[in-house]
Design an enzyme around this catalytic site. Structure first.
Site, short mmCIF file in Angstrom:
data_model
loop_
_atom_site.label_atom_id
_atom_site.label_comp_id
_atom_site.label_asym_id
_atom_site.label_seq_id
_atom_site.Cartn_x
_atom_site.Cartn_y
_atom_site.Cartn_z
N CYS A 80 18.34 35.44 -31.31
CA CYS A 80 17.99 35.00 -29.96
C CYS A 80 19.21 34.96 -29.04
CB CYS A 80 17.37 33.61 -30.07
SG CYS A 80 16.20 33.30 -28.76
N ASP A 110 13.08 23.42 -34.14
CA ASP A 110 14.49 23.44 -33.73
C ASP A 110 15.03 22.01 -33.85
OD1 ASP A 110 16.91 24.24 -32.70
OD2 ASP A 110 16.20 24.54 -30.64
O1 LIG Z 1 19.82 29.38 -26.41
C1 LIG Z 1 19.61 28.74 -25.38
O2 LIG Z 1 20.47 28.67 -24.50
C2 LIG Z 1 18.30 28.06 -25.18
C3 LIG Z 1 18.05 27.44 -23.97
C4 LIG Z 1 16.85 26.80 -23.74
C5 LIG Z 1 15.87 26.76 -24.73
C6 LIG Z 1 16.12 27.37 -25.96
C7 LIG Z 1 17.31 28.02 -26.21
N1 LIG Z 1 17.59 28.61 -27.43
C8 LIG Z 1 16.83 28.46 -28.62
O3 LIG Z 1 17.47 27.51 -29.47
C9 LIG Z 1 17.13 27.78 -30.82
C10 LIG Z 1 18.26 27.53 -31.78
O4 LIG Z 1 19.50 27.90 -31.34
P1 LIG Z 1 20.82 27.75 -32.27
O5 LIG Z 1 20.67 28.74 -33.40
O6 LIG Z 1 20.90 26.35 -32.76
O7 LIG Z 1 21.95 28.12 -31.39
C11 LIG Z 1 16.61 29.20 -30.85
O8 LIG Z 1 15.21 29.13 -31.11
C12 LIG Z 1 16.79 29.72 -29.46
O9 LIG Z 1 15.66 30.48 -29.09
#
Ligand SMILES: O=C(O)c1ccccc1N[C@@H]1O[C@H](COP(=O)(O)O)[C@@H](O)[C@H]1O
Length: 210
Positions: free
Chosen positions: A6, A130
């Site tokens: 992502c 998450d």
């Molecule tokens: O990544 C972002 O900036 C974000 C912003 C707003 C909503 C979701 C976002 N990201 C999502 O977060 C999870 C996990 O991220 P990480 O691996 O802990 O960095 C993932 O599902 C992204 O889609």
């Protein structure tokens, strides 16, 4: 297992990540995120990807119309609802966009938060769990408490997200049994700039694109 990377913002990185084994790419359509990407830029990346790859837009408290327009204009195959969207909102989105995958992200603090999954499963395709962060919606690099997910087996497929990295992914998958995993900051040099060495290491650890 589905593997979603992502926060893609660069066309060449998207193509390379798919060639390494990602089954889905995610695009952050949340304007306040440092990983935000505009519709035209998503479209330019999506056009270069194989059809079989899932192209997921990540939204947080956007309107139905904004999601619909973005999905159509950029060629998304899925919409991830990462804000406070209700089950009714998910149902309305499904009626508006019957052919796209709807993922609902829930930010988990405790077992009560996990129980909220039950309210959504009839209206969505996929749940995504998450980590909870008081100030940030996502991309936090924070892991969930995997202990409370050991028996988690919802009525629909689910993704594990939150602070996953090439170094902790096998520990996570030894403990919990999702249908897919989702990584963002754990395979990055800086927000929106993926570290292709880390992505390659992830797929090596997973057994080369399994
Ligand atoms: O990544 C972002 O900036 C974000 C912003 C707003 C909503 C979701 C976002 N990201 C999502 O977060 C999870 C996990 O991220 P990480 O691996 O802990 O960095 C993932 O599902 C992204 O889609």
């Amino acid at each position: 297992m589905r593997i979603k990377i992502c926060g893609i913002t660069q066309p060449q990185q998207g193509k390379t990540i798919v060639s390494l084994g990602a089954t889905a790419l995610g695009f952050i359509c949340v304007p306040s995120s440092p990983r935000y990407i505009k519709v035209e830029q998503i479209r330019a990346i999506v056009e270069q990807l194989p059809e079989k790859v899932d192209k997921i837009g990540v939204f947080a408290n956007a309107t139905l119309e904004e999601i619909k327009q973005t999905a159509i204009d950029s060629g998304l195959t899925g919409a991830q609802l990462h804000g406070d969207e209700s089950p009714e909102f998910a149902l309305q989105l499904r009626e508006l966009l019957p052919d796209i995958e709807i993922l609902k992200a829930l930010r988990i603090r405790n077992t009560e938060d996990i129980d909220k999954v039950l309210h959504y499963t009839a209206y969505i395709d996929t749940i995504l769990l998450d980590a909870y962060h008081p100030q940030q919606l996502g991309g936090t690099g924070k892991t969930l408490d995997w202990d409370i997910l050991e028996q988690f087996s919802p009525a629909c497929p689910w993704f594990l997200a939150g602070g996953l990295t090439p170094d902790n992914i096998l520990d996570a998958l030894n403990q919990v049994h999702p249908n897919g995993i989702d990584l963002s900051s754990g395979v990055e040099r800086a927000p929106g700039d993926k570290d292709l060495d880390k992505v390659a290491k992830l797929f090596e650890r997973l057994g080369n694109g399994e």
